[in-house]
Write an enzyme that holds these catalytic residues in place. Structure first.
Site, PDB file in Angstrom:
ATOM      1  N   GLU A  99       0.806  -1.238   0.000  1.00  0.00           N
ATOM      2  CA  GLU A  99       0.000   0.000   0.000  1.00  0.00           C
ATOM      3  C   GLU A  99       0.832   1.279   0.000  1.00  0.00           C
ATOM      4  OE1 GLU A  99      -2.742  -0.532   3.267  1.00  0.00           O
ATOM      5  OE2 GLU A  99      -3.615  -2.318   2.362  1.00  0.00           O
ATOM      6  N   ASN A 133       2.074  -5.246  -3.132  1.00  0.00           N
ATOM      7  CA  ASN A 133       0.664  -5.534  -2.868  1.00  0.00           C
ATOM      8  C   ASN A 133      -0.093  -4.237  -2.574  1.00  0.00           C
ATOM      9  OD1 ASN A 133      -1.395  -7.635  -2.211  1.00  0.00           O
ATOM     10  ND2 ASN A 133      -1.258  -6.836  -0.116  1.00  0.00           N
ATOM     11  N   HIS A 161     -10.322  -5.697  -2.827  1.00  0.00           N
ATOM     12  CA  HIS A 161     -11.434  -5.445  -1.902  1.00  0.00           C
ATOM     13  C   HIS A 161     -12.471  -4.633  -2.682  1.00  0.00           C
ATOM     14  CE1 HIS A 161      -9.266  -6.896   1.592  1.00  0.00           C
ATOM     15  NE2 HIS A 161      -8.242  -6.150   1.271  1.00  0.00           N
ATOM     16  N   GLU A 166      -6.369 -10.538  -1.545  1.00  0.00           N
ATOM     17  CA  GLU A 166      -7.246 -10.265  -0.387  1.00  0.00           C
ATOM     18  C   GLU A 166      -8.685 -10.111  -0.832  1.00  0.00           C
ATOM     19  OE1 GLU A 166      -5.732  -6.963   1.951  1.00  0.00           O
ATOM     20  OE2 GLU A 166      -3.655  -7.582   1.639  1.00  0.00           O
ATOM     21  N   ASP A 226     -12.402  -9.811  -1.385  1.00  0.00           N
ATOM     22  CA  ASP A 226     -13.734  -9.836  -0.782  1.00  0.00           C
ATOM     23  C   ASP A 226     -14.618  -8.881  -1.562  1.00  0.00           C
ATOM     24  OD1 ASP A 226     -12.858  -7.374   0.416  1.00  0.00           O
ATOM     25  OD2 ASP A 226     -12.401  -8.392   2.296  1.00  0.00           O
TER      26      ASP A 226
HETATM   27  O1  G3I Z   1      -6.023  -7.930  18.740  1.00  0.00           O
HETATM   28  C1  G3I Z   1      -6.481  -6.665  19.195  1.00  0.00           C
HETATM   29  C2  G3I Z   1      -7.228  -6.809  20.468  1.00  0.00           C
HETATM   30  O2  G3I Z   1      -6.363  -7.275  21.471  1.00  0.00           O
HETATM   31  C3  G3I Z   1      -7.814  -5.455  20.834  1.00  0.00           C
HETATM   32  O3  G3I Z   1      -8.583  -5.553  21.996  1.00  0.00           O
HETATM   33  C4  G3I Z   1      -8.681  -4.920  19.705  1.00  0.00           C
HETATM   34  C5  G3I Z   1      -9.267  -3.551  20.008  1.00  0.00           C
HETATM   35  O4  G3I Z   1      -9.167  -2.688  18.910  1.00  0.00           O
HETATM   36  O5  G3I Z   1      -7.899  -4.825  18.561  1.00  0.00           O
HETATM   37  C6  G3I Z   1      -7.366  -6.062  18.125  1.00  0.00           C
HETATM   38  O6  G3I Z   1      -6.554  -5.816  17.030  1.00  0.00           O
HETATM   39  C7  G3I Z   1      -7.235  -5.580  15.810  1.00  0.00           C
HETATM   40  C8  G3I Z   1      -6.730  -6.597  14.795  1.00  0.00           C
HETATM   41  O7  G3I Z   1      -7.290  -6.324  13.537  1.00  0.00           O
HETATM   42  C9  G3I Z   1      -7.103  -8.036  15.172  1.00  0.00           C
HETATM   43  O8  G3I Z   1      -8.494  -8.205  15.172  1.00  0.00           O
HETATM   44  C10 G3I Z   1      -6.909  -4.192  15.359  1.00  0.00           C
HETATM   45  O9  G3I Z   1      -7.491  -3.232  16.230  1.00  0.00           O
HETATM   46  C11 G3I Z   1      -7.408  -3.970  13.960  1.00  0.00           C
HETATM   47  O10 G3I Z   1      -6.938  -2.725  13.479  1.00  0.00           O
HETATM   48  C12 G3I Z   1      -6.890  -5.062  13.048  1.00  0.00           C
HETATM   49  O11 G3I Z   1      -7.461  -4.863  11.774  1.00  0.00           O
HETATM   50  C13 G3I Z   1      -6.771  -5.487  10.715  1.00  0.00           C
HETATM   51  C14 G3I Z   1      -6.379  -4.459   9.669  1.00  0.00           C
HETATM   52  O12 G3I Z   1      -5.769  -5.100   8.563  1.00  0.00           O
HETATM   53  C15 G3I Z   1      -5.419  -3.439  10.245  1.00  0.00           C
HETATM   54  O13 G3I Z   1      -4.872  -2.633   9.268  1.00  0.00           O
HETATM   55  C16 G3I Z   1      -7.684  -6.529  10.104  1.00  0.00           C
HETATM   56  O14 G3I Z   1      -7.887  -7.598  11.039  1.00  0.00           O
HETATM   57  C17 G3I Z   1      -7.082  -7.089   8.819  1.00  0.00           C
HETATM   58  O15 G3I Z   1      -8.043  -7.866   8.141  1.00  0.00           O
HETATM   59  C18 G3I Z   1      -6.682  -5.945   7.901  1.00  0.00           C
HETATM   60  O16 G3I Z   1      -6.093  -6.480   6.748  1.00  0.00           O
HETATM   61  C19 G3I Z   1      -5.694  -5.540   5.751  1.00  0.00           C
HETATM   62  C20 G3I Z   1      -4.441  -6.071   5.095  1.00  0.00           C
HETATM   63  O17 G3I Z   1      -3.447  -6.338   6.063  1.00  0.00           O
HETATM   64  C21 G3I Z   1      -3.905  -5.086   4.056  1.00  0.00           C
HETATM   65  N1  G3I Z   1      -4.942  -4.738   3.101  1.00  0.00           N
HETATM   66  C22 G3I Z   1      -6.207  -4.290   3.661  1.00  0.00           C
HETATM   67  C23 G3I Z   1      -6.745  -5.310   4.662  1.00  0.00           C
HETATM   68  C24 G3I Z   1      -8.095  -4.890   5.190  1.00  0.00           C
HETATM   69  O18 G3I Z   1      -8.017  -3.698   5.921  1.00  0.00           O
END
Ligand code: G3I
Length: 303
Positions: free
Chosen positions: A127, A169, A206, A235, A237
């Site tokens: 990104e 990516n 996405h 990725e 969806d």
């Molecule tokens: O694990 C913590 C947890 O302990 C905490 O209590 C909670 C409260 O916010 O957060 C949890 O972490 C979250 C994590 O996902 C696991 O669920 C983060 O806040 C959250 O920001 C994170 O989001 C991820 C996101 O990337 C962050 O940028 C998504 O799961 C993940 O699917 C997403 O994936 C990205 C790719 O890496 C890059 N391309 C876009 C894609 C979708 O956004």
């Protein structure tokens, strides 16, 4: 064939998913994922904040959980991701200039060394291009270390693990008419012309109402492939879960020999980063196959 992975394998491709380590205790989740997919991407566990929470102190506990589950279940692994403006640990966010550049290099070496020889392809840089009409780089702390940060990341990665394919990516580079797509295309063309090591482009894909699937997607895949790189749909969806759109995406990949595989970004709708209501994936929240699943399977089976 009756599973996504086996159906994709008929043409030498893979069909993967993102896996979250926190769900590996959910037997419905692991049974679907174990059965259907043959490539795994860690949804968060191999990112910078997870793998290097303190500078120079690497932690692969969660990344290894995902990796080991994948390999024990006969799947290959895509590495995601080494250099990104997002999900940086606090210590990295606080760096700039030469010290940030060195930290990026050290991070790439530390993570790739741990997984050396074990990863099919790494998303080396994620990104790095701006949204909107500029076609240029995204502003970030990494970008402010100098425009050459991306090629430095790729050269570092090649030296660290010569066996891994090295991918750039990004999202919103699926529509051929968009400036962001053209910006990344020009970078890849320049890298190939100058011998910067790059093997693949990841189209995150996405799709939603603001960035919908466009029928020029096949042109995008063909155009990148013609530069001499593989294309992976990394990725996928689709908000709303249109079966027709899912089939179009699969058929566009199948039409291009160098489109080597497709990964969806989660197993069930309830596992999606978009939330269950987006209905964006191939299985519903109860683990049932959706119409989109059948459309994808039929397309992979050639019909
Ligand atoms: O694990 C913590 C947890 O302990 C905490 O209590 C909670 C409260 O916010 O957060 C949890 O972490 C979250 C994590 O996902 C696991 O669920 C983060 O806040 C959250 O920001 C994170 O989001 C991820 C996101 O990337 C962050 O940028 C998504 O799961 C993940 O699917 C997403 O994936 C990205 C790719 O890496 C890059 N391309 C876009 C894609 C979708 O956004």
């Amino acid at each position: 064939e009756s599973t996504l992975g086996a159906a994709a394998a008929q043409s030498g491709r893979y069909f993967g998913t993102a896996i979250a380590s926190g769900k590996l205790g959910d037997s419905q989740y692991t049974s679907i994922a174990g059965r259907e997919f043959d490539m795994v991407t860690a949804e968060n566990e191999m990112k910078i904040d997870a793998t290097e929470p303190n500078r120079g102190q690497f932690n692969f506990s969660q990344g290894d959980r995902v990796y080991n589950w994948a390999v024990q279940n006969g799947k290959r692994v895509r590495g995601h991701t080494l250099a990104w403006h997002n999900q940086q640990p606090g210590w990295m966010q606080a760096l700039s200039g030469g010290s940030l550049r060195q930290a990026m290099i050290d991070h790439i070496n530390g993570v790739m060394n741990h997984y050396k020889g074990k990863i099919y392809a790494w998303d080396v840089v994620n990104e790095a291009y701006a949204d909107g009409n500029s076609g240029g780089r995204r502003d970030s702390n990494l970008q402010r270390t100098g425009n050459d940060w991306i090629e430095v990341a790729f050269r570092t990665a090649r030296a660290a693990d010569p066996a891994a394919k090295l991918c750039y990516n990004d999202y919103n580079i699926d529509n051929w008419s968009w400036a962001k797509t053209q910006g990344v295309y020009n970078m890849v063309r320049d890298f190939k012309a100058r011998g910067v090591p790059i093997d693949c482009v990841g189209l995150q894909s996405h799709f939603n109402s603001n960035s919908p699937y466009n029928s020029n997607y096949r042109t995008t895949i063909q155009s990148f492939a013609a530069l001499g790189v593989d294309v992976q749909i990394t990725e996928l969806d689709i908000q709303g879960g249109s079966a027709t759109t899912y089939a179009n995406v699969v058929n566009d990949c199948l039409a291009v020999p160098r489109c080597t595989g497709i990964s969806v970004w989660g197993v069930r709708d309830s596992d999606s980063w978009l939330g269950a209501n987006a209905s964006a994936l191939l299985f519903d929240g109860n683990g049932n196959k959706k119409a989109a699943y059948t459309a994808v399977l039929n397309a992979l089976n050639g019909g």
